[in-house]
Design a protein around this motif. Structure first.
Motif, PDB file in Angstrom:
ATOM      1  N   ALA A 167       9.804  40.921 -19.432  1.00 34.91           N
ATOM      2  CA  ALA A 167       9.838  40.892 -21.042  1.00 34.91           C
ATOM      3  C   ALA A 167      10.652  39.639 -21.186  1.00 34.91           C
ATOM      4  O   ALA A 167      11.553  39.224 -20.478  1.00 34.91           O
ATOM      5  CB  ALA A 167      10.584  42.081 -21.517  1.00 34.91           C
ATOM      6  N   GLN A 168      10.376  39.096 -22.210  1.00 38.64           N
ATOM      7  CA  GLN A 168      10.759  37.879 -22.748  1.00 38.64           C
ATOM      8  C   GLN A 168      12.075  38.006 -23.689  1.00 38.64           C
ATOM      9  O   GLN A 168      11.753  38.699 -24.752  1.00 38.64           O
ATOM     10  CB  GLN A 168       9.756  36.829 -23.349  1.00 38.64           C
ATOM     11  CG  GLN A 168      10.356  35.755 -23.660  1.00 38.64           C
ATOM     12  CD  GLN A 168       9.186  34.491 -24.295  1.00 38.64           C
ATOM     13  OE1 GLN A 168       8.746  33.491 -23.436  1.00 38.64           O
ATOM     14  NE2 GLN A 168       8.718  34.585 -25.439  1.00 38.64           N
ATOM     15  N   ILE A 169      13.306  37.340 -23.449  1.00 39.52           N
ATOM     16  CA  ILE A 169      14.069  37.573 -24.508  1.00 39.52           C
ATOM     17  C   ILE A 169      14.354  36.223 -25.228  1.00 39.52           C
ATOM     18  O   ILE A 169      14.487  36.304 -26.504  1.00 39.52           O
ATOM     19  CB  ILE A 169      15.596  37.573 -23.700  1.00 39.52           C
ATOM     20  CG1 ILE A 169      15.516  39.236 -22.794  1.00 39.52           C
ATOM     21  CG2 ILE A 169      16.656  37.820 -24.733  1.00 39.52           C
ATOM     22  CD1 ILE A 169      16.602  39.795 -22.114  1.00 39.52           C
ATOM     23  N   VAL A 170      14.193  35.033 -24.682  1.00 41.90           N
ATOM     24  CA  VAL A 170      14.342  33.823 -25.391  1.00 41.90           C
ATOM     25  C   VAL A 170      13.535  32.649 -24.821  1.00 41.90           C
ATOM     26  O   VAL A 170      13.081  32.705 -23.475  1.00 41.90           O
ATOM     27  CB  VAL A 170      15.624  33.221 -25.192  1.00 41.90           C
ATOM     28  CG1 VAL A 170      15.700  31.890 -25.869  1.00 41.90           C
ATOM     29  CG2 VAL A 170      16.874  34.004 -25.839  1.00 41.90           C
ATOM     30  N   LYS A 171      12.710  32.129 -25.715  1.00 39.02           N
ATOM     31  CA  LYS A 171      11.532  31.248 -25.392  1.00 39.02           C
ATOM     32  C   LYS A 171      11.860  29.688 -25.635  1.00 39.02           C
ATOM     33  O   LYS A 171      11.673  29.399 -26.703  1.00 39.02           O
ATOM     34  CB  LYS A 171      10.350  31.858 -26.168  1.00 39.02           C
ATOM     35  CG  LYS A 171       9.039  30.775 -25.816  1.00 39.02           C
ATOM     36  CD  LYS A 171       7.883  31.218 -26.456  1.00 39.02           C
ATOM     37  CE  LYS A 171       6.372  30.572 -26.131  1.00 39.02           C
ATOM     38  NZ  LYS A 171       5.481  30.826 -26.807  1.00 39.02           N
ATOM     39  N   LYS A 172      12.585  29.217 -24.602  1.00 38.68           N
ATOM     40  CA  LYS A 172      12.985  28.035 -24.721  1.00 38.68           C
ATOM     41  C   LYS A 172      13.450  27.586 -25.861  1.00 38.68           C
ATOM     42  O   LYS A 172      12.833  26.532 -26.979  1.00 38.68           O
ATOM     43  CB  LYS A 172      11.823  27.061 -24.358  1.00 38.68           C
ATOM     44  CG  LYS A 172      12.275  25.589 -23.589  1.00 38.68           C
ATOM     45  CD  LYS A 172      11.117  25.089 -22.880  1.00 38.68           C
ATOM     46  CE  LYS A 172      11.999  23.716 -22.326  1.00 38.68           C
ATOM     47  NZ  LYS A 172      11.020  22.753 -21.614  1.00 38.68           N
ATOM     48  N   SER A 173      14.673  28.052 -26.570  1.00 40.49           N
ATOM     49  CA  SER A 173      15.113  27.705 -27.874  1.00 40.49           C
ATOM     50  C   SER A 173      16.291  26.550 -27.571  1.00 40.49           C
ATOM     51  O   SER A 173      16.850  26.666 -26.503  1.00 40.49           O
ATOM     52  CB  SER A 173      15.759  29.042 -28.439  1.00 40.49           C
ATOM     53  OG  SER A 173      14.625  29.870 -28.781  1.00 40.49           O
ATOM     54  N   VAL A 174      16.474  25.810 -28.678  1.00 42.44           N
ATOM     55  CA  VAL A 174      17.484  24.724 -28.448  1.00 42.44           C
ATOM     56  C   VAL A 174      18.731  25.240 -28.861  1.00 42.44           C
ATOM     57  O   VAL A 174      18.857  25.989 -29.830  1.00 42.44           O
ATOM     58  CB  VAL A 174      16.875  23.712 -29.486  1.00 42.44           C
ATOM     59  CG1 VAL A 174      17.770  22.426 -29.611  1.00 42.44           C
ATOM     60  CG2 VAL A 174      15.563  23.080 -28.842  1.00 42.44           C
ATOM     61  N   PHE A 175      19.653  24.906 -28.080  1.00 43.88           N
ATOM     62  CA  PHE A 175      21.115  24.912 -28.738  1.00 43.88           C
ATOM     63  C   PHE A 175      21.231  23.900 -29.759  1.00 43.88           C
ATOM     64  O   PHE A 175      21.908  22.803 -29.624  1.00 43.88           O
ATOM     65  CB  PHE A 175      22.088  24.615 -27.677  1.00 43.88           C
ATOM     66  CG  PHE A 175      22.173  25.706 -26.426  1.00 43.88           C
ATOM     67  CD1 PHE A 175      22.722  26.849 -26.464  1.00 43.88           C
ATOM     68  CD2 PHE A 175      21.410  25.541 -25.354  1.00 43.88           C
ATOM     69  CE1 PHE A 175      22.756  27.805 -25.442  1.00 43.88           C
ATOM     70  CE2 PHE A 175      21.122  26.411 -24.266  1.00 43.88           C
ATOM     71  CZ  PHE A 175      21.841  27.608 -24.301  1.00 43.88           C
ATOM     72  N   ASP A 176      20.964  24.306 -31.024  1.00 42.41           N
ATOM     73  CA  ASP A 176      21.068  23.479 -32.178  1.00 42.41           C
ATOM     74  C   ASP A 176      22.331  23.558 -32.894  1.00 42.41           C
ATOM     75  O   ASP A 176      22.510  22.924 -34.108  1.00 42.41           O
ATOM     76  CB  ASP A 176      19.878  23.617 -33.026  1.00 42.41           C
ATOM     77  CG  ASP A 176      19.726  25.011 -33.552  1.00 42.41           C
ATOM     78  OD1 ASP A 176      20.385  26.027 -33.090  1.00 42.41           O
ATOM     79  OD2 ASP A 176      18.634  25.202 -34.150  1.00 42.41           O
ATOM     80  N   TYR A 177      23.366  24.641 -32.579  1.00 40.49           N
ATOM     81  CA  TYR A 177      24.695  24.658 -33.339  1.00 40.49           C
ATOM     82  C   TYR A 177      25.922  24.637 -32.229  1.00 40.49           C
ATOM     83  O   TYR A 177      25.864  25.237 -31.286  1.00 40.49           O
ATOM     84  CB  TYR A 177      24.828  25.801 -33.913  1.00 40.49           C
ATOM     85  CG  TYR A 177      26.311  26.180 -34.675  1.00 40.49           C
ATOM     86  CD1 TYR A 177      26.343  25.371 -35.729  1.00 40.49           C
ATOM     87  CD2 TYR A 177      26.907  27.246 -34.164  1.00 40.49           C
ATOM     88  CE1 TYR A 177      27.643  25.392 -36.228  1.00 40.49           C
ATOM     89  CE2 TYR A 177      28.290  27.108 -34.816  1.00 40.49           C
ATOM     90  CZ  TYR A 177      28.526  26.395 -35.881  1.00 40.49           C
ATOM     91  OH  TYR A 177      29.773  26.639 -36.589  1.00 40.49           O
ATOM     92  N   ILE A 178      26.515  23.377 -32.573  1.00 42.02           N
ATOM     93  CA  ILE A 178      27.522  23.391 -31.531  1.00 42.02           C
ATOM     94  C   ILE A 178      28.976  23.768 -32.188  1.00 42.02           C
ATOM     95  O   ILE A 178      29.127  23.000 -33.491  1.00 42.02           O
ATOM     96  CB  ILE A 178      27.776  22.312 -30.981  1.00 42.02           C
ATOM     97  CG1 ILE A 178      26.699  21.631 -30.288  1.00 42.02           C
ATOM     98  CG2 ILE A 178      29.017  21.649 -30.184  1.00 42.02           C
ATOM     99  CD1 ILE A 178      26.522  20.315 -29.339  1.00 42.02           C
ATOM    100  N   ASP A 179      29.824  24.554 -31.998  1.00 45.38           N
ATOM    101  CA  ASP A 179      30.977  25.060 -32.492  1.00 45.38           C
ATOM    102  C   ASP A 179      32.028  24.517 -31.739  1.00 45.38           C
ATOM    103  O   ASP A 179      32.819  25.102 -30.719  1.00 45.38           O
ATOM    104  CB  ASP A 179      31.076  26.573 -32.797  1.00 45.38           C
ATOM    105  CG  ASP A 179      32.521  27.018 -33.429  1.00 45.38           C
ATOM    106  OD1 ASP A 179      33.316  25.960 -33.747  1.00 45.38           O
ATOM    107  OD2 ASP A 179      32.637  28.251 -33.498  1.00 45.38           O
ATOM    108  N   ARG A 180      32.401  23.204 -32.090  1.00 47.80           N
ATOM    109  CA  ARG A 180      33.674  22.827 -31.181  1.00 47.80           C
ATOM    110  C   ARG A 180      34.748  23.322 -31.068  1.00 47.80           C
ATOM    111  O   ARG A 180      35.818  23.262 -30.378  1.00 47.80           O
ATOM    112  CB  ARG A 180      33.693  21.176 -31.343  1.00 47.80           C
ATOM    113  CG  ARG A 180      32.190  20.542 -31.292  1.00 47.80           C
ATOM    114  CD  ARG A 180      32.164  19.080 -31.202  1.00 47.80           C
ATOM    115  NE  ARG A 180      32.924  18.288 -30.218  1.00 47.80           N
ATOM    116  CZ  ARG A 180      32.851  16.935 -29.945  1.00 47.80           C
ATOM    117  NH1 ARG A 180      32.081  16.225 -31.006  1.00 47.80           N
ATOM    118  NH2 ARG A 180      33.428  16.368 -29.079  1.00 47.80           N
ATOM    119  N   SER A 181      35.255  24.085 -32.445  1.00 49.43           N
ATOM    120  CA  SER A 181      36.500  24.763 -32.465  1.00 49.43           C
ATOM    121  C   SER A 181      36.747  25.648 -31.372  1.00 49.43           C
ATOM    122  O   SER A 181      37.736  26.102 -31.008  1.00 49.43           O
ATOM    123  CB  SER A 181      36.564  24.831 -33.775  1.00 49.43           C
ATOM    124  OG  SER A 181      35.846  25.912 -34.347  1.00 49.43           O
TER     125      SER A 181
END
Length: 249
Positions: A167-181
């Motif tokens: 089964a598929q869980i994630v289909k090539k999704s982008v890391f578009d949120y970076i929480d640097r804290s």
């Protein structure tokens, strides 16, 4: 006025808790408080439409109706899941632009281990790693670097050893949120469920990469990957039930 008549005059003024308590006083109070008229009065306050049609009666007494549907529903205990992490294998691939930078087939039990805390970790990251929320985590060894501004994406498949299905869980999704804290970058996708569960939708799978910066503001050094389903599942059994409902091929 007789004692019983006094009770019949007072009981309609009581709320449900007091009316139920009055049934414990003595046999006369119990027998009087069982009169469905008093419970009909309570039902009429809570659900007026139930009592509007005099020609119809509910399929149960007003006493039972009130007790059944006025109570707060307690969280039900789940039955043991049909899956176990021993049955599962996760396939995680991460790209920077179009270049693969992480690719692993990971046995289910490995995802249940905790990443050890290290010196130099931020307090927020420590809190995240030690928190009570259920997350599946793997350490990255060897570590890899990601430059800020790169398009980094992730794909996650899961295989079942008991049925040889995937089964598929994630289909090539982008890391578009970076929480640097908190030293995390997040990506998500919506789960595809089996047609046997047509009314389940909108449940997200989250993937996080955990990183340190080591004095370089433009370079993220990734030391761990996390997977969770915090929208709907926050325990091992809940996660396994959720995975069992996926659209297995």
């Amino acid at each position: 006025m007789m004692h019983g008549e006094v009770l019949k005059a007072l009981f309609p003024l009581l709320d449900a808790k007091d009316l139920a308590s009055s049934m414990q006083v003595c046999k006369q109070w119990r027998d009087t408080a069982r009169d469905d008229y008093f419970w009909k009065c309570l039902c009429a306050k809570r659900w007026p439409s139930v009592c509007k049609n005099p020609s119809s009666t509910p399929p149960m007494t007003y006493h039972k109706l009130y007790l059944t549907f006025s109570k707060r529903i307690q969280r039900r205990t789940l039955l043991p899941p049909r899956l176990s992490f021993d049955d599962l294998e996760f396939f995680i691939d991460i790209w920077a632009e179009d270049v693969i930078i992480f690719s692993e087939a990971i046995q289910g039990p490995i995802l249940k281990t905790k990443i050890p805390l290290e010196e130099g970790m931020s307090n927020l990251l420590r809190f995240h790693l030690q928190g009570s929320d259920y997350r599946m985590t793997i350490p990255v060894n060897p570590r890899f670097d990601v430059r800020l501004g790169q398009s980094v994406s992730v794909s996650v498949l899961v295989g079942r050893k008991d049925s040889n299905k995937i089964a598929q869980i994630v289909k090539k999704s982008v890391f578009d949120y970076i929480d640097r804290s908190a030293h995390r970058a997040l990506a998500f996708d919506y789960l595809d469920f089996s047609p046997l569960h047509p009314f389940i939708s909108g449940v997200r799978s989250w993937v996080s990469i955990l990183f340190t910066e080591e004095g370089n503001d433009s370079l993220l050094n990734v030391f761990g990957v996390q997977l969770d389903f915090c929208d709907a599942a926050n325990s091992e059994d809940e996660v396994l039930w959720l995975l069992d409902m996926l659209d297995w091929k």
